[in-house]
Motif scaffolding. Sequence first.
Motif, PDB file in Angstrom:
ATOM      1  N   ILE A  65       0.833  -1.201   0.000  1.00 22.26           N
ATOM      2  CA  ILE A  65       0.000   0.000   0.000  1.00 22.26           C
ATOM      3  C   ILE A  65       0.866   1.247   0.000  1.00 22.26           C
ATOM      4  O   ILE A  65       0.523   2.263  -0.601  1.00 22.26           O
TER       5      ILE A  65
ATOM      6  N   ARG B 297       4.838   2.859  -0.564  1.00 17.38           N
ATOM      7  CA  ARG B 297       6.142   2.629  -1.191  1.00 17.38           C
ATOM      8  C   ARG B 297       7.173   3.566  -0.571  1.00 17.38           C
ATOM      9  O   ARG B 297       7.050   4.787  -0.659  1.00 17.38           O
TER      10      ARG B 297
ATOM     11  N   PHE C 278       3.368   1.180  -8.116  1.00 23.20           N
ATOM     12  CA  PHE C 278       2.033   1.026  -8.682  1.00 23.20           C
ATOM     13  C   PHE C 278       1.419   2.403  -8.934  1.00 23.20           C
ATOM     14  O   PHE C 278       1.836   3.407  -8.327  1.00 23.20           O
ATOM     15  N   ASN C 279       0.444   2.443  -9.813  1.00 25.41           N
ATOM     16  CA  ASN C 279      -0.152   3.734 -10.187  1.00 25.41           C
ATOM     17  C   ASN C 279      -0.725   4.474  -8.984  1.00 25.41           C
ATOM     18  O   ASN C 279      -0.653   5.700  -8.909  1.00 25.41           O
ATOM     19  N   TYR C 280      -1.292   3.717  -8.030  1.00 28.70           N
ATOM     20  CA  TYR C 280      -1.922   4.391  -6.888  1.00 28.70           C
ATOM     21  C   TYR C 280      -0.909   5.039  -5.952  1.00 28.70           C
ATOM     22  O   TYR C 280      -1.279   5.862  -5.115  1.00 28.70           O
ATOM     23  N   HIS C 281       0.382   4.690  -6.086  1.00 31.24           N
ATOM     24  CA  HIS C 281       1.386   5.279  -5.204  1.00 31.24           C
ATOM     25  C   HIS C 281       1.540   6.789  -5.418  1.00 31.24           C
ATOM     26  O   HIS C 281       2.034   7.494  -4.523  1.00 31.24           O
ATOM     27  N   LYS C 282       1.119   7.286  -6.577  1.00 35.48           N
ATOM     28  CA  LYS C 282       1.214   8.729  -6.812  1.00 35.48           C
ATOM     29  C   LYS C 282       0.331   9.513  -5.848  1.00 35.48           C
ATOM     30  O   LYS C 282       0.498  10.722  -5.677  1.00 35.48           O
ATOM     31  N   TYR C 283      -0.607   8.799  -5.196  1.00 41.98           N
ATOM     32  CA  TYR C 283      -1.508   9.449  -4.240  1.00 41.98           C
ATOM     33  C   TYR C 283      -1.197   9.058  -2.797  1.00 41.98           C
ATOM     34  O   TYR C 283      -1.956   9.426  -1.888  1.00 41.98           O
ATOM     35  N   GLN C 284      -0.096   8.351  -2.550  1.00 44.55           N
ATOM     36  CA  GLN C 284       0.140   7.840  -1.205  1.00 44.55           C
ATOM     37  C   GLN C 284       0.377   8.950  -0.183  1.00 44.55           C
ATOM     38  O   GLN C 284       0.074   8.774   1.002  1.00 44.55           O
TER      39      GLN C 284
ATOM     40  N   TYR D 272      -3.455   9.565   0.714  1.00 42.61           N
ATOM     41  CA  TYR D 272      -4.275   8.556   1.392  1.00 42.61           C
ATOM     42  C   TYR D 272      -3.636   8.005   2.654  1.00 42.61           C
ATOM     43  O   TYR D 272      -4.331   7.461   3.514  1.00 42.61           O
TER      44      TYR D 272
ATOM     45  N   LYS E 212       5.480  11.521  -1.390  1.00 45.50           N
ATOM     46  CA  LYS E 212       5.138  12.088  -2.696  1.00 45.50           C
ATOM     47  C   LYS E 212       6.238  11.799  -3.717  1.00 45.50           C
ATOM     48  O   LYS E 212       5.951  11.431  -4.868  1.00 45.50           O
TER      49      LYS E 212
ATOM     50  N   GLY F 183       6.293   8.156  -4.776  1.00 45.11           N
ATOM     51  CA  GLY F 183       5.104   7.721  -5.500  1.00 45.11           C
ATOM     52  C   GLY F 183       5.240   7.825  -7.004  1.00 45.11           C
ATOM     53  O   GLY F 183       4.342   7.417  -7.737  1.00 45.11           O
TER      54      GLY F 183
END
Length: 367
Positions: free
Chosen positions: A144, A146, A154-160, A163, A353, A356
Amino acid sequence: MEKLKRPVYLKPGTDDFFKMLQREVRETVLKNSFLYRLNIIKSIGLLVLFFLFYTCILLFGKSTPLLYSFYILCGINMIVLFINAFHDAAHGALFKKPKHNEWFTYALELFGSNHWLWIRRHVGLHHAYPNVPDWDIDIKQSDIIRIFPNSPLFNYHKYQHIYMWFIYPLYSLNWIYIRDFKDFFGKKDNYVKKVVDQIPKKEIYKLFAAKVFNLIYLLFIPMLVLNQPWYVVLGAWFAMHLCGSMLGVVALVSTHVDEDAHFPVTDDEGNLSASWALHQMIVTKDFSTDSKLANFLYGGFTHHVAHHLFPGVGHTYYPYITPIIRRYAQEYDLPYTSYPFYHAVRSHFRMLKNKGVKENILMTGEI
């Protein structure tokens, strides 16, 4: 599961700074027996205070504001007790006799976890190889988030960096009800199993027993004895974990994983490029060392460099060891960082950031 080849540190030289640092600390700070007694008094006091707050839940929990207040106080006390007393005992630094430290580590079972597993995870992997990819399991916990440069992107890491603000408050719930089971039974990225020959069956039984006992006394007994709807008690129990986690996360994100963090890797032969002591100083940071409140709440985490260099020493000694470390850092041109907690937290989320997105190879922090 195959055994991993452990990383090897560079051997220190005959004039290694750490040998001289150890001698000075031993001859000055560690002779102060009052700090040893102070640690024991604080630790036992925190344990008693937790049960006092719990008793207040049962006595005064018919009032919803008081129910929530004492549950939240239990959550804060739970984290402070863990960060200070249990943490020292797990390192053998609370009492002089090993058996007394072992007894006190059962405080973790009180909160539903397993001290045997945690000690092997934290002492055997994190302290042995802090910030080393594939070895520091305290940092590498889930896809979840990185953090390591070699972790999959993963693509969602750009928002870690967004979130994780909502996930971090669930830290204790994840630890007790998800992560423990992954470490005991999971196969993916299970480095505990790769360095432990076999998990004793009794620890598995103790794991389930601790979780059942924790839910019974902290959740089900208040539901039964208080004149409150079950969902009100459940909400207060949830608030306990949220508030405790938010307090604890400050320590977790402030000491190793800021935007300037280093993640040393081994060469083809498994060698690291620094000695053990220098490695600890490179990858570890202090925060809010001059704050008496922060030192009380976070113990060995505010003076985290001292903790990593002297893990077998109680946290009450660290405020007196840190000035010596700072002096050696200046004299020997060694890395040392200390900053306020709000800077540390802000820097951590900037790091999230940055991690990500695909890194520039020059910014990976490898040494």
